[in-house]
Motif scaffolding. Structure first.
Motif, PDB file in Angstrom:
ATOM      1  N   MET A   1       0.842  -1.193   0.000  1.00  0.00           N
ATOM      2  CA  MET A   1       0.000   0.000   0.000  1.00  0.00           C
ATOM      3  C   MET A   1       0.882   1.251   0.000  1.00  0.00           C
ATOM      4  N   GLN A   2       0.593   2.203  -0.875  1.00  0.00           N
ATOM      5  CA  GLN A   2       1.356   3.440  -0.924  1.00  0.00           C
ATOM      6  C   GLN A   2       0.896   4.389   0.178  1.00  0.00           C
ATOM      7  N   ILE A   3       1.757   5.377   0.500  1.00  0.00           N
ATOM      8  CA  ILE A   3       1.471   6.259   1.623  1.00  0.00           C
ATOM      9  C   ILE A   3       0.191   7.065   1.395  1.00  0.00           C
ATOM     10  N   GLY A   4      -0.112   7.419   0.151  1.00  0.00           N
ATOM     11  CA  GLY A   4      -1.355   8.135  -0.114  1.00  0.00           C
ATOM     12  C   GLY A   4      -2.573   7.316   0.258  1.00  0.00           C
ATOM     13  N   ASP A   5      -2.515   6.022  -0.012  1.00  0.00           N
ATOM     14  CA  ASP A   5      -3.622   5.131   0.330  1.00  0.00           C
ATOM     15  C   ASP A   5      -3.754   4.983   1.845  1.00  0.00           C
ATOM     16  N   VAL A   6      -2.623   4.964   2.538  1.00  0.00           N
ATOM     17  CA  VAL A   6      -2.648   4.855   3.999  1.00  0.00           C
ATOM     18  C   VAL A   6      -3.400   6.035   4.601  1.00  0.00           C
ATOM     19  N   PHE A   7      -3.099   7.232   4.097  1.00  0.00           N
ATOM     20  CA  PHE A   7      -3.743   8.416   4.674  1.00  0.00           C
ATOM     21  C   PHE A   7      -5.179   8.589   4.182  1.00  0.00           C
ATOM     22  N   VAL A  69      -0.942  26.916  -2.209  1.00  0.00           N
ATOM     23  CA  VAL A  69      -0.946  25.670  -2.971  1.00  0.00           C
ATOM     24  C   VAL A  69      -0.767  24.524  -1.987  1.00  0.00           C
ATOM     25  N   LEU A  70      -1.736  23.618  -1.955  1.00  0.00           N
ATOM     26  CA  LEU A  70      -1.723  22.494  -1.026  1.00  0.00           C
ATOM     27  C   LEU A  70      -1.477  21.201  -1.795  1.00  0.00           C
ATOM     28  N   VAL A  71      -0.485  20.450  -1.354  1.00  0.00           N
ATOM     29  CA  VAL A  71      -0.093  19.203  -2.023  1.00  0.00           C
ATOM     30  C   VAL A  71      -0.176  18.045  -1.044  1.00  0.00           C
ATOM     31  N   ASP A  72      -0.779  16.955  -1.477  1.00  0.00           N
ATOM     32  CA  ASP A  72      -0.793  15.738  -0.672  1.00  0.00           C
ATOM     33  C   ASP A  72      -0.972  14.532  -1.587  1.00  0.00           C
ATOM     34  N   ALA A  73      -0.423  13.392  -1.161  1.00  0.00           N
ATOM     35  CA  ALA A  73      -0.565  12.176  -1.950  1.00  0.00           C
ATOM     36  C   ALA A  73      -1.937  11.534  -1.763  1.00  0.00           C
ATOM     37  N   SER A  74      -2.633  11.919  -0.703  1.00  0.00           N
ATOM     38  CA  SER A  74      -3.928  11.320  -0.380  1.00  0.00           C
ATOM     39  C   SER A  74      -5.069  12.081  -1.048  1.00  0.00           C
ATOM     40  N   THR A 174      -4.351   3.976  22.667  1.00  0.00           N
ATOM     41  CA  THR A 174      -4.544   2.599  23.123  1.00  0.00           C
ATOM     42  C   THR A 174      -3.367   1.719  22.714  1.00  0.00           C
ATOM     43  N   PRO A 175      -3.198   0.560  23.350  1.00  0.00           N
ATOM     44  CA  PRO A 175      -2.141  -0.361  22.925  1.00  0.00           C
ATOM     45  C   PRO A 175      -2.274  -0.769  21.458  1.00  0.00           C
ATOM     46  N   GLU A 176      -3.503  -0.947  21.002  1.00  0.00           N
ATOM     47  CA  GLU A 176      -3.707  -1.315  19.593  1.00  0.00           C
ATOM     48  C   GLU A 176      -3.283  -0.184  18.674  1.00  0.00           C
ATOM     49  N   GLU A 177      -3.569   1.046  19.064  1.00  0.00           N
ATOM     50  CA  GLU A 177      -3.156   2.197  18.259  1.00  0.00           C
ATOM     51  C   GLU A 177      -1.634   2.331  18.248  1.00  0.00           C
ATOM     52  N   TRP A 178      -0.998   2.114  19.402  1.00  0.00           N
ATOM     53  CA  TRP A 178       0.460   2.222  19.453  1.00  0.00           C
ATOM     54  C   TRP A 178       1.112   1.159  18.556  1.00  0.00           C
ATOM     55  N   GLN A 179       0.563  -0.030  18.555  1.00  0.00           N
ATOM     56  CA  GLN A 179       1.084  -1.061  17.664  1.00  0.00           C
ATOM     57  C   GLN A 179       0.954  -0.629  16.212  1.00  0.00           C
ATOM     58  N   TYR A 180      -0.196  -0.043  15.867  1.00  0.00           N
ATOM     59  CA  TYR A 180      -0.392   0.466  14.500  1.00  0.00           C
ATOM     60  C   TYR A 180       0.626   1.554  14.180  1.00  0.00           C
ATOM     61  N   ILE A 181       0.850   2.484  15.121  1.00  0.00           N
ATOM     62  CA  ILE A 181       1.802   3.575  14.905  1.00  0.00           C
ATOM     63  C   ILE A 181       3.187   3.019  14.608  1.00  0.00           C
ATOM     64  N   MET A 182       3.623   2.049  15.386  1.00  0.00           N
ATOM     65  CA  MET A 182       4.965   1.496  15.212  1.00  0.00           C
ATOM     66  C   MET A 182       5.081   0.687  13.914  1.00  0.00           C
ATOM     67  N   GLU A 183       4.015   0.012  13.538  1.00  0.00           N
ATOM     68  CA  GLU A 183       4.035  -0.702  12.251  1.00  0.00           C
ATOM     69  C   GLU A 183       4.126   0.295  11.101  1.00  0.00           C
ATOM     70  N   HIS A 184       3.365   1.379  11.194  1.00  0.00           N
ATOM     71  CA  HIS A 184       3.433   2.442  10.189  1.00  0.00           C
ATOM     72  C   HIS A 184       4.841   3.048  10.162  1.00  0.00           C
ATOM     73  N   TYR A 185       5.384   3.315  11.350  1.00  0.00           N
ATOM     74  CA  TYR A 185       6.711   3.926  11.472  1.00  0.00           C
ATOM     75  C   TYR A 185       7.781   3.046  10.843  1.00  0.00           C
ATOM     76  N   GLU A 186       7.692   1.759  11.085  1.00  0.00           N
ATOM     77  CA  GLU A 186       8.676   0.823  10.539  1.00  0.00           C
ATOM     78  C   GLU A 186       8.599   0.761   9.017  1.00  0.00           C
TER      79      GLU A 186
END
Length: 226
Positions: A1-7, A69-74, A174-186
């Motif tokens: 999944m590309q970063i635009g799709d993530v956001f 001018v606003l730019v975003d991949a999402s 939440t712990p579930e959110e933190w896990q998501y954050i770290m997976e995204h970060y990695e």
């Protein structure tokens, strides 16, 4: 999944999430505009990685007569910004990735980036800083807020992550959110240290880039084209 799709998937309740998930989020945003030089009044502003418009909301308020001018991949983030700023006349949108952006020389007086350039790898940032310098007019400013640390800079990196987790948990992450954050970060995040990024800005042509504010890696960098 590309970063635009993530956001695209993160857009619902985005500001609430990022305020809980990212330490010092409000300070990171306000430092982009509050630490600009005195008597600096840009006419053309570029927001790199605009998200749902939290940085542009500040520049629109501070510089209401400027063109934005606003730019975003999402795609969804661009849709959200259009809904957020319906009364702003001089505002333009571009859904695109940083690597594909092209503008004419000296197109902007101010270029901002709030928690977005960490999606570029180091060599991509280095090349992109040269583009930013090219796009800026004389005396134009580049203001960027982000996490600035190399992932292999240990034990510093781990200490920053521990601080990040402690603050996020205190903000009801939440712990579930933190896990998501770290997976995204990695997977998607490629931060680099302050000194390295300052060196790249100097290499791009900026004379005296430096940080205006920082705490535990969370940093605002300011560079002016002379």
């Amino acid at each position: 999944m590309q970063i635009g799709d993530v956001f695209d998937e993160l857009n619902d309740g985005y500001t609430d999430k990022i305020q809980r998930w990212v330490p010092y989020y409000k300070k990171l945003c306000t430092s982009i505009v509050d630490n600009l030089p005195k008597d600096f009044y840009p006419h053309q502003i570029l927001d790199l990685g605009c998200g749902n418009g939290n940085i542009s909301a500040l520049t629109i308020q501070r510089f209401p007569n400027a063109s934005h001018v606003l730019v975003d991949a999402s795609q969804q983030m661009i849709i959200d910004c259009k809904a957020r700023f319906p009364q702003v006349i001089n505002i333009f949108y571009q859904q695109n990735y940083f690597q594909e952006l092209e503008f004419e020389r000296a197109s902007f007086d101010l270029i901002t980036a709030g928690l977005s350039l960490h999606h570029l790898k180091g060599y991509e940032k280095q090349a992109f800083f040269k583009k930013i310098y090219f796009w800026l007019r004389s005396d134009g400013c580049f203001s960027c807020s982000d996490l600035m640390v190399d992932k292999d800079d240990e034990p510093l990196h781990s200490s920053y992550l521990a601080d990040w987790k402690e603050i996020a948990e205190s903000n009801q992450t939440t712990p579930e959110e933190w896990q998501y954050i770290m997976e995204h970060y990695e997977t998607y995040d490629h931060p680099n240290g302050i000194d390295k990024q300052i060196a790249w800005l100097k290499d791009a042509g900026f004379e005296n880039p430096g940080y205006t504010w920082k705490i535990n890696g969370w940093t605002n960098l300011l560079a002016q084209k002379k």
